[in-house]
Design a protein around this motif. Structure first.
Motif, mmCIF file in Angstrom:
data_model
loop_
_atom_site.group_PDB
_atom_site.id
_atom_site.type_symbol
_atom_site.label_atom_id
_atom_site.label_comp_id
_atom_site.label_asym_id
_atom_site.label_seq_id
_atom_site.Cartn_x
_atom_site.Cartn_y
_atom_site.Cartn_z
ATOM 1 N N ILE A 64 0.848 -1.189 0.000
ATOM 2 C CA ILE A 64 0.000 0.000 0.000
ATOM 3 C C ILE A 64 0.883 1.239 0.000
ATOM 4 C CG2 ILE A 64 -0.861 1.211 2.025
ATOM 5 C CD1 ILE A 64 -3.293 -0.320 1.927
ATOM 6 N N ARG A 65 0.541 2.203 -0.788
ATOM 7 C CA ARG A 65 1.306 3.443 -0.809
ATOM 8 C C ARG A 65 1.016 4.192 0.485
ATOM 9 N NH1 ARG A 65 0.597 8.718 -3.705
ATOM 10 N NH2 ARG A 65 -1.525 8.022 -3.910
ATOM 11 N N ILE A 69 -2.795 6.623 3.191
ATOM 12 C CA ILE A 69 -3.385 6.482 4.525
ATOM 13 C C ILE A 69 -3.799 7.830 5.116
ATOM 14 C CG2 ILE A 69 -2.984 5.663 6.878
ATOM 15 C CD1 ILE A 69 -1.191 3.476 5.571
ATOM 16 N N PRO A 70 -2.912 8.856 5.176
ATOM 17 C CA PRO A 70 -3.363 10.158 5.704
ATOM 18 C C PRO A 70 -4.470 10.784 4.871
ATOM 19 C CG PRO A 70 -0.960 10.090 5.564
ATOM 20 C CD PRO A 70 -1.489 8.858 4.923
ATOM 21 N N GLU A 71 -4.415 10.586 3.552
ATOM 22 C CA GLU A 71 -5.468 11.129 2.685
ATOM 23 C C GLU A 71 -6.825 10.514 3.026
ATOM 24 O OE1 GLU A 71 -4.372 10.558 -1.375
ATOM 25 O OE2 GLU A 71 -2.491 11.656 -1.147
ATOM 26 N N ALA A 75 -10.092 12.502 4.509
ATOM 27 C CA ALA A 75 -11.378 12.429 3.821
ATOM 28 C C ALA A 75 -12.472 11.910 4.756
ATOM 29 C CB ALA A 75 -11.259 11.527 2.599
ATOM 30 N N ALA A 76 -12.124 10.960 5.613
ATOM 31 C CA ALA A 76 -13.112 10.424 6.566
ATOM 32 C C ALA A 76 -13.478 11.488 7.596
ATOM 33 C CB ALA A 76 -12.552 9.194 7.259
ATOM 34 N N ALA A 77 -12.516 12.272 8.065
ATOM 35 C CA ALA A 77 -12.804 13.327 9.036
ATOM 36 C C ALA A 77 -13.659 14.416 8.396
ATOM 37 C CB ALA A 77 -11.491 13.920 9.551
#
Length: 82
Positions: A64-65, A69-71, A75-77
């Motif tokens: 996984i790149r 993960i932070p992106e 987006a979820a927040a």
């Protein structure tokens, strides 16, 4: 000349599968979804006729790149606020 080899996979529970492929990596990548273990054992015969039996750590293949993960968290927040 390329030669298809037969790879025999099994885990600690005794689940066995046979896969015909050109390379160990291609064979592992095709059966790794069937096993939930961290390690599986494989047995095959090399081009020179030597029998190899070894354990392979799965999953094998692309990772996984880490920038994704932070992106995804951002987006979820953002979706949670709206």
């Amino acid at each position: 000349m390329k030669k298809m080899r037969i790879f025999k996979f099994w885990n600690e529970n005794g689940d066995e599968k046979e896969k015909e492929a050109l390379s160990l990596k291609k064979a592992v990548m095709s059966v790794q979804g069937d096993y939930k273990d961290e390690f599986i054992s494989v047995e095959y015969i090399t081009k020179k006729g030597k029998q190899i039996s070894q354990s392979v750590k799965i999953p094998m293949g692309r990772k996984i790149r880490q920038a994704i993960i932070p992106e995804q968290k951002r987006a979820a927040a953002k979706a949670k606020r709206i």
